[in-house]
Design a protein around this motif. Sequence first.
Motif, PDB file in Angstrom:
ATOM      1  N   GLY A   1       0.834  -1.195   0.000  1.00 42.54           N
ATOM      2  CA  GLY A   1       0.000   0.000   0.000  1.00 42.54           C
ATOM      3  C   GLY A   1       0.872   1.249   0.000  1.00 42.54           C
ATOM      4  O   GLY A   1       1.935   1.271   0.619  1.00 42.54           O
ATOM      5  N   ALA A   2       0.432   2.283  -0.692  1.00 46.89           N
ATOM      6  CA  ALA A   2       1.228   3.516  -0.788  1.00 46.89           C
ATOM      7  C   ALA A   2       0.328   4.684  -1.140  1.00 46.89           C
ATOM      8  O   ALA A   2      -0.858   4.503  -1.445  1.00 46.89           O
ATOM      9  CB  ALA A   2       2.314   3.357  -1.845  1.00 46.89           C
ATOM     10  N   GLU A   3       0.940   5.896  -1.079  1.00 48.10           N
ATOM     11  CA  GLU A   3       0.227   7.119  -1.429  1.00 48.10           C
ATOM     12  C   GLU A   3       1.072   7.900  -2.427  1.00 48.10           C
ATOM     13  O   GLU A   3       2.295   7.993  -2.272  1.00 48.10           O
ATOM     14  CB  GLU A   3       0.030   7.948  -0.150  1.00 48.10           C
ATOM     15  N   VAL A   4       0.423   8.460  -3.446  1.00 46.93           N
ATOM     16  CA  VAL A   4       1.144   9.255  -4.447  1.00 46.93           C
ATOM     17  C   VAL A   4       1.582  10.569  -3.803  1.00 46.93           C
ATOM     18  O   VAL A   4       0.741  11.315  -3.291  1.00 46.93           O
ATOM     19  CB  VAL A   4       0.254   9.532  -5.678  1.00 46.93           C
ATOM     20  N   THR A   5       2.910  10.852  -3.797  1.00 50.46           N
ATOM     21  CA  THR A   5       3.391  12.123  -3.254  1.00 50.46           C
ATOM     22  C   THR A   5       3.664  13.136  -4.362  1.00 50.46           C
ATOM     23  O   THR A   5       3.655  14.345  -4.128  1.00 50.46           O
ATOM     24  CB  THR A   5       4.653  11.943  -2.398  1.00 50.46           C
ATOM     25  N   SER A   6       3.939  12.660  -5.575  1.00 53.85           N
ATOM     26  CA  SER A   6       3.982  13.542  -6.741  1.00 53.85           C
ATOM     27  C   SER A   6       3.905  12.677  -7.991  1.00 53.85           C
ATOM     28  O   SER A   6       4.185  11.474  -7.937  1.00 53.85           O
ATOM     29  CB  SER A   6       5.231  14.425  -6.764  1.00 53.85           C
ATOM     30  N   PHE A   7       3.517  13.283  -9.108  1.00 56.61           N
ATOM     31  CA  PHE A   7       3.414  12.525 -10.351  1.00 56.61           C
ATOM     32  C   PHE A   7       3.523  13.493 -11.515  1.00 56.61           C
ATOM     33  O   PHE A   7       3.325  14.711 -11.359  1.00 56.61           O
ATOM     34  CB  PHE A   7       2.073  11.783 -10.438  1.00 56.61           C
ATOM     35  N   THR A   8       3.870  12.957 -12.671  1.00 58.33           N
ATOM     36  CA  THR A   8       3.856  13.743 -13.899  1.00 58.33           C
ATOM     37  C   THR A   8       3.412  12.850 -15.035  1.00 58.33           C
ATOM     38  O   THR A   8       3.645  11.630 -14.993  1.00 58.33           O
ATOM     39  CB  THR A   8       5.222  14.379 -14.191  1.00 58.33           C
ATOM     40  N   ILE A   9       2.732  13.435 -16.010  1.00 58.57           N
ATOM     41  CA  ILE A   9       2.348  12.702 -17.216  1.00 58.57           C
ATOM     42  C   ILE A   9       3.412  12.991 -18.267  1.00 58.57           C
ATOM     43  O   ILE A   9       3.559  14.137 -18.689  1.00 58.57           O
ATOM     44  CB  ILE A   9       0.955  13.115 -17.718  1.00 58.57           C
ATOM     45  N   VAL A  10       4.183  11.979 -18.630  1.00 55.54           N
ATOM     46  CA  VAL A  10       5.270  12.172 -19.589  1.00 55.54           C
ATOM     47  C   VAL A  10       4.687  12.137 -20.997  1.00 55.54           C
ATOM     48  O   VAL A  10       4.115  11.128 -21.416  1.00 55.54           O
ATOM     49  CB  VAL A  10       6.358  11.089 -19.420  1.00 55.54           C
ATOM     50  N   ARG A  11       4.783  13.276 -21.697  1.00 55.94           N
ATOM     51  CA  ARG A  11       4.260  13.386 -23.064  1.00 55.94           C
ATOM     52  C   ARG A  11       5.356  13.091 -24.083  1.00 55.94           C
ATOM     53  O   ARG A  11       5.093  12.572 -25.155  1.00 55.94           O
ATOM     54  CB  ARG A  11       3.726  14.802 -23.322  1.00 55.94           C
ATOM     55  N   ARG A  12       6.594  13.538 -23.735  1.00 56.77           N
ATOM     56  CA  ARG A  12       7.724  13.322 -24.641  1.00 56.77           C
ATOM     57  C   ARG A  12       8.568  12.224 -24.003  1.00 56.77           C
ATOM     58  O   ARG A  12       9.260  12.478 -23.018  1.00 56.77           O
ATOM     59  CB  ARG A  12       8.531  14.615 -24.773  1.00 56.77           C
ATOM     60  N   PRO A  13       8.488  11.000 -24.522  1.00 62.35           N
ATOM     61  CA  PRO A  13       9.145   9.871 -23.852  1.00 62.35           C
ATOM     62  C   PRO A  13      10.664  10.028 -23.805  1.00 62.35           C
ATOM     63  O   PRO A  13      11.245  10.761 -24.600  1.00 62.35           O
ATOM     64  CB  PRO A  13       8.747   8.662 -24.699  1.00 62.35           C
ATOM     65  N   VAL A  14      11.278   9.351 -22.844  1.00 61.85           N
ATOM     66  CA  VAL A  14      12.713   9.478 -22.634  1.00 61.85           C
ATOM     67  C   VAL A  14      13.492   8.907 -23.810  1.00 61.85           C
ATOM     68  O   VAL A  14      14.577   9.363 -24.124  1.00 61.85           O
ATOM     69  CB  VAL A  14      13.130   8.807 -21.303  1.00 61.85           C
TER      70      VAL A  14
END
Lengths: 138, 386
Positions: free
Chosen positions: A63-76
């Motif tokens: 179990g966990a909680e999201v502390t930050s996130f980003t939607i990557v549009r330009r893949p690595v």
Amino acid sequence: MADTHGKPVPMPTRETLPFWEGCGRGELMIQRCGECGQFQFFPRLYCSRCMSERVAWVKASGGAEVTSFTIVRRPVSSAFAADAPYVVALVRLEEGPTMMTNIVGCPPERVAIGMAVEAVFERLTDEITLPKFRPRNG
Amino acid sequence: MRNKVAIVGAADTEVGVVPDLSATQLYVKAARLALADAGIGKDDVDGLITCVSWAEPYVYHAEIIAEYMRIFPRYCITAPAGGGTTLTMLHHAASAIATGMCETILITMADSQVSGLSRDKAIEAMSTAGHPQFERPYGPPIPAFYALIAQAHRHAYGTTDEQRAAVAVACRRHASMNPAAQMRKPIAIADVLNSRMISDPLHLLDCSLVSDGGAAIVMTSAERARDFPRRPVYLLGAGEGHSHEHLSQALSLTTSAAREAGARAYAMAGLGPKDIDVAELYDCFTPVVIIELEDLGFCPKGEGGRFVENGRIELGGELPVNTHGGLLSHCHPGHPGSMFAITEAVRQLRGECGPRQVPAARVALVHGQGGFMSSHGTAIFGNEMV
Ligand SMILES: [Zn+2]
């Protein structure tokens, strides 16, 4: 070996092998200090709080909680092109440590800071299974 | 170390896309220009510091440059990284001079990220900074790390897209007054918000440039500095803070070790944020400037977004930031990035900046960070001793 389409595949070390073996069994393994009780991730030879060498592997709840996130549009790299847009997130495990991961199992726009998530395990190669996280309430 | 060393020479090469010079040639050209600015010859240099180059990597990089220039320093170090490490090297150089290890240090840093490496290769090479087992398998490009920082800051303090955009707008306005800058066409907040989303919430114009270019400085003791032709720029304070390498190991996403670096530099200088006339702050991505303004004490924690609004960090505002255009609009050749902030601070304190001169600038602060808000260095310079 499964085709990873050029994605980076983790190379377990002596220090991290129990983590990757756990993922293969569908268990999220982290370390706990036998002296001060601290949970830690990444794996280390010593406890990063009290330097005790009495660190033992324990199974985390997942179990966990999201502390930050980003939607990557330009893949690595082109290896991730088919996945884009994809969510890269930091999640805080119930035991305390933070992990980087992908949030899967829901549209990227649904992900939010504070969201409750749980570990799921995705096979990357015959040897490596990656822990990812999905919303807890389906 | 306050008032003990000074910068007596500073110069940049041309920046942007410089196809006719290799990375090594850019290092040496920057060095030659800085030596000329200082009015000395190469044989007057007895200390040399460089940074590694992505385009032309060498293990003994500083030795490569010394060999190329045919100089024989008694102090010779290659910095393995950039950003905050550049300020770390300046800190080292100052202590080497103060302790008598050497007298005259040349710091030259350059790279050829566009012409020598290609934009895509440069971005892919830098993304290897993620942990090979616990971060890179999830596919985070460089902007994603800073997007995670920006999202956390937005969530904690309500920082908006428009506030981050104001940082890019300020840098571009300053670049428009700097004939050397790579990107000079002024932009508005709407231009930033309408640019392509790279990694939410960062748009293309929230991200710094990919460039070729080099910059160099010459440092010596404050005592010897009086014999040089240019007005000396004294190092008043320097400090560092180091908190983690991998972002997933950071204790905080919204407060950085810039707080310790800044506090140490202020303490050495005996100065505070109110004494700073111009600040050159590391701006690889717009949210970094907002966090640096908070951690360096220019505003309370969480107020950075509001601080950058209404032209407050533009020329004529309360605290002009990145008067050359910064990494966002002047240039960002990778590791050398902070060097252009240092050479700009020198030019501001000499009063050489023409239309972008901060009137009567006496004290300048330069801050660099590297990794993912991992390694921080602050320097405070003045055109008089304090
Ligand atoms: Zn312990």
